[in-house]
Write a protein that holds these residues in place. Structure first.
Motif, PDB file in Angstrom:
ATOM      1  N   TRP A   6       0.840  -1.190   0.000  1.00 43.01           N
ATOM      2  CA  TRP A   6       0.000   0.000   0.000  1.00 43.01           C
ATOM      3  C   TRP A   6       0.873   1.236   0.000  1.00 43.01           C
ATOM      4  O   TRP A   6       2.082   1.152   0.214  1.00 43.01           O
ATOM      5  CB  TRP A   6      -0.940   0.007   1.202  1.00 43.01           C
ATOM      6  CG  TRP A   6      -0.243   0.230   2.514  1.00 43.01           C
ATOM      7  CD1 TRP A   6      -0.107   1.419   3.177  1.00 43.01           C
ATOM      8  CD2 TRP A   6       0.429  -0.741   3.330  1.00 43.01           C
ATOM      9  NE1 TRP A   6       0.600   1.242   4.341  1.00 43.01           N
ATOM     10  CE2 TRP A   6       0.947  -0.087   4.462  1.00 43.01           C
ATOM     11  CE3 TRP A   6       0.662  -2.113   3.214  1.00 43.01           C
ATOM     12  CZ2 TRP A   6       1.648  -0.733   5.449  1.00 43.01           C
ATOM     13  CZ3 TRP A   6       1.367  -2.756   4.214  1.00 43.01           C
ATOM     14  CH2 TRP A   6       1.845  -2.063   5.310  1.00 43.01           C
ATOM     15  N   GLU A   7       0.257   2.361  -0.271  1.00 41.02           N
ATOM     16  CA  GLU A   7       0.973   3.635  -0.203  1.00 41.02           C
ATOM     17  C   GLU A   7       0.540   4.366   1.052  1.00 41.02           C
ATOM     18  O   GLU A   7      -0.654   4.456   1.344  1.00 41.02           O
ATOM     19  CB  GLU A   7       0.662   4.493  -1.438  1.00 41.02           C
ATOM     20  CG  GLU A   7       1.364   4.005  -2.681  1.00 41.02           C
ATOM     21  CD  GLU A   7       1.242   4.980  -3.836  1.00 41.02           C
ATOM     22  OE1 GLU A   7       0.841   6.143  -3.614  1.00 41.02           O
ATOM     23  OE2 GLU A   7       1.558   4.574  -4.962  1.00 41.02           O
ATOM     24  N   ASP A   8       1.522   4.895   1.788  1.00 35.03           N
ATOM     25  CA  ASP A   8       1.210   5.641   3.005  1.00 35.03           C
ATOM     26  C   ASP A   8       0.816   7.079   2.648  1.00 35.03           C
ATOM     27  O   ASP A   8       0.734   7.448   1.467  1.00 35.03           O
ATOM     28  CB  ASP A   8       2.366   5.595   4.003  1.00 35.03           C
ATOM     29  CG  ASP A   8       3.636   6.247   3.501  1.00 35.03           C
ATOM     30  OD1 ASP A   8       3.574   6.993   2.497  1.00 35.03           O
ATOM     31  OD2 ASP A   8       4.693   6.038   4.112  1.00 35.03           O
ATOM     32  N   ALA A   9       0.578   7.886   3.658  1.00 31.32           N
ATOM     33  CA  ALA A   9       0.120   9.268   3.462  1.00 31.32           C
ATOM     34  C   ALA A   9       1.145  10.117   2.705  1.00 31.32           C
ATOM     35  O   ALA A   9       0.784  11.102   2.063  1.00 31.32           O
ATOM     36  CB  ALA A   9      -0.188   9.907   4.812  1.00 31.32           C
ATOM     37  N   GLU A  10       2.427   9.720   2.771  1.00 31.68           N
ATOM     38  CA  GLU A  10       3.489  10.460   2.088  1.00 31.68           C
ATOM     39  C   GLU A  10       3.743   9.941   0.670  1.00 31.68           C
ATOM     40  O   GLU A  10       4.643  10.409  -0.015  1.00 31.68           O
ATOM     41  CB  GLU A  10       4.775  10.389   2.904  1.00 31.68           C
ATOM     42  CG  GLU A  10       4.634  11.034   4.275  1.00 31.68           C
ATOM     43  CD  GLU A  10       5.875  10.829   5.126  1.00 31.68           C
ATOM     44  OE1 GLU A  10       6.827  10.164   4.669  1.00 31.68           O
ATOM     45  OE2 GLU A  10       5.888  11.340   6.255  1.00 31.68           O
ATOM     46  N   GLY A  11       2.963   8.955   0.247  1.00 32.95           N
ATOM     47  CA  GLY A  11       3.122   8.398  -1.091  1.00 32.95           C
ATOM     48  C   GLY A  11       4.179   7.316  -1.210  1.00 32.95           C
ATOM     49  O   GLY A  11       4.459   6.848  -2.306  1.00 32.95           O
ATOM     50  N   LYS A  12       4.762   6.889  -0.085  1.00 30.49           N
ATOM     51  CA  LYS A  12       5.759   5.815  -0.104  1.00 30.49           C
ATOM     52  C   LYS A  12       5.053   4.464  -0.151  1.00 30.49           C
ATOM     53  O   LYS A  12       4.050   4.256   0.532  1.00 30.49           O
ATOM     54  CB  LYS A  12       6.631   5.853   1.149  1.00 30.49           C
ATOM     55  CG  LYS A  12       7.541   7.043   1.240  1.00 30.49           C
ATOM     56  CD  LYS A  12       8.386   6.926   2.500  1.00 30.49           C
ATOM     57  CE  LYS A  12       9.200   8.159   2.738  1.00 30.49           C
ATOM     58  NZ  LYS A  12       9.926   8.061   4.020  1.00 30.49           N
ATOM     59  N   THR A  13       5.604   3.559  -0.948  1.00 30.14           N
ATOM     60  CA  THR A  13       5.064   2.205  -0.997  1.00 30.14           C
ATOM     61  C   THR A  13       5.541   1.434   0.225  1.00 30.14           C
ATOM     62  O   THR A  13       6.736   1.396   0.523  1.00 30.14           O
ATOM     63  CB  THR A  13       5.511   1.487  -2.287  1.00 30.14           C
ATOM     64  OG1 THR A  13       5.075   2.259  -3.408  1.00 30.14           O
ATOM     65  CG2 THR A  13       4.915   0.102  -2.374  1.00 30.14           C
ATOM     66  N   GLN A  14       4.603   0.840   0.940  1.00 30.20           N
ATOM     67  CA  GLN A  14       4.888   0.039   2.133  1.00 30.20           C
ATOM     68  C   GLN A  14       4.548  -1.413   1.836  1.00 30.20           C
ATOM     69  O   GLN A  14       3.658  -1.699   1.027  1.00 30.20           O
ATOM     70  CB  GLN A  14       4.060   0.533   3.320  1.00 30.20           C
ATOM     71  CG  GLN A  14       4.298   1.975   3.704  1.00 30.20           C
ATOM     72  CD  GLN A  14       5.666   2.183   4.329  1.00 30.20           C
ATOM     73  OE1 GLN A  14       6.187   1.337   5.038  1.00 30.20           O
ATOM     74  NE2 GLN A  14       6.256   3.331   4.045  1.00 30.20           N
ATOM     75  N   TYR A  15       5.253  -2.333   2.502  1.00 23.96           N
ATOM     76  CA  TYR A  15       5.033  -3.757   2.322  1.00 23.96           C
ATOM     77  C   TYR A  15       4.906  -4.426   3.679  1.00 23.96           C
ATOM     78  O   TYR A  15       5.557  -4.043   4.643  1.00 23.96           O
ATOM     79  CB  TYR A  15       6.213  -4.414   1.586  1.00 23.96           C
ATOM     80  CG  TYR A  15       6.445  -3.873   0.208  1.00 23.96           C
ATOM     81  CD1 TYR A  15       5.798  -4.420  -0.886  1.00 23.96           C
ATOM     82  CD2 TYR A  15       7.323  -2.815   0.008  1.00 23.96           C
ATOM     83  CE1 TYR A  15       6.022  -3.924  -2.163  1.00 23.96           C
ATOM     84  CE2 TYR A  15       7.554  -2.314  -1.263  1.00 23.96           C
ATOM     85  CZ  TYR A  15       6.901  -2.874  -2.346  1.00 23.96           C
ATOM     86  OH  TYR A  15       7.122  -2.383  -3.595  1.00 23.96           O
ATOM     87  N   ARG A  16       4.084  -5.446   3.731  1.00 26.26           N
ATOM     88  CA  ARG A  16       3.975  -6.280   4.928  1.00 26.26           C
ATOM     89  C   ARG A  16       3.786  -7.714   4.463  1.00 26.26           C
ATOM     90  O   ARG A  16       2.979  -7.985   3.576  1.00 26.26           O
ATOM     91  CB  ARG A  16       2.791  -5.855   5.786  1.00 26.26           C
ATOM     92  CG  ARG A  16       2.581  -6.786   6.995  1.00 26.26           C
ATOM     93  CD  ARG A  16       1.433  -6.351   7.854  1.00 26.26           C
ATOM     94  NE  ARG A  16       1.786  -5.088   8.464  1.00 26.26           N
ATOM     95  CZ  ARG A  16       0.912  -4.143   8.765  1.00 26.26           C
ATOM     96  NH1 ARG A  16      -0.361  -4.320   8.497  1.00 26.26           N
ATOM     97  NH2 ARG A  16       1.302  -3.024   9.325  1.00 26.26           N
ATOM     98  N   ILE A  17       4.537  -8.627   5.053  1.00 24.59           N
ATOM     99  CA  ILE A  17       4.388 -10.050   4.741  1.00 24.59           C
ATOM    100  C   ILE A  17       3.820 -10.738   5.969  1.00 24.59           C
ATOM    101  O   ILE A  17       4.341 -10.593   7.076  1.00 24.59           O
ATOM    102  CB  ILE A  17       5.729 -10.679   4.322  1.00 24.59           C
ATOM    103  CG1 ILE A  17       6.219 -10.020   3.034  1.00 24.59           C
ATOM    104  CG2 ILE A  17       5.573 -12.182   4.140  1.00 24.59           C
ATOM    105  CD1 ILE A  17       7.557 -10.511   2.562  1.00 24.59           C
TER     106      ILE A  17
END
Length: 61
Positions: free
Chosen positions: A28-39
């Motif tokens: 997903w993208e956070d509020a700052e537009g960075k792509t985040q990942y979770r496994i």
């Protein structure tokens, strides 16, 4: 493991665990537009193995 599948009480320290299942990746993208990942581990079956002593022998035998 508890009959209701609750693993919070988990195995004691030193016991082996085998988890059969799959890995699930969320992106997903956070509020700052960075792509985040979770496994996440999605477990179909969890097995607790006997505890082994430091000598490598089964303590449950």
């Amino acid at each position: 493991m508890h009959p209701d599948g609750d693993l919070r009480q988990g195995p004691e320290k030193g016991r082996g665990v085998r988890i059969l299942g799959r890995l699930k990746q969320n992106r997903w993208e956070d509020a700052e537009g960075k792509t985040q990942y979770r496994i996440k581990i999605v477990a179909d079956k969890v097995e607790f193995w006997p505890q082994f002593s430091k000598t490598g022998k089964n303590d449950d035998a």
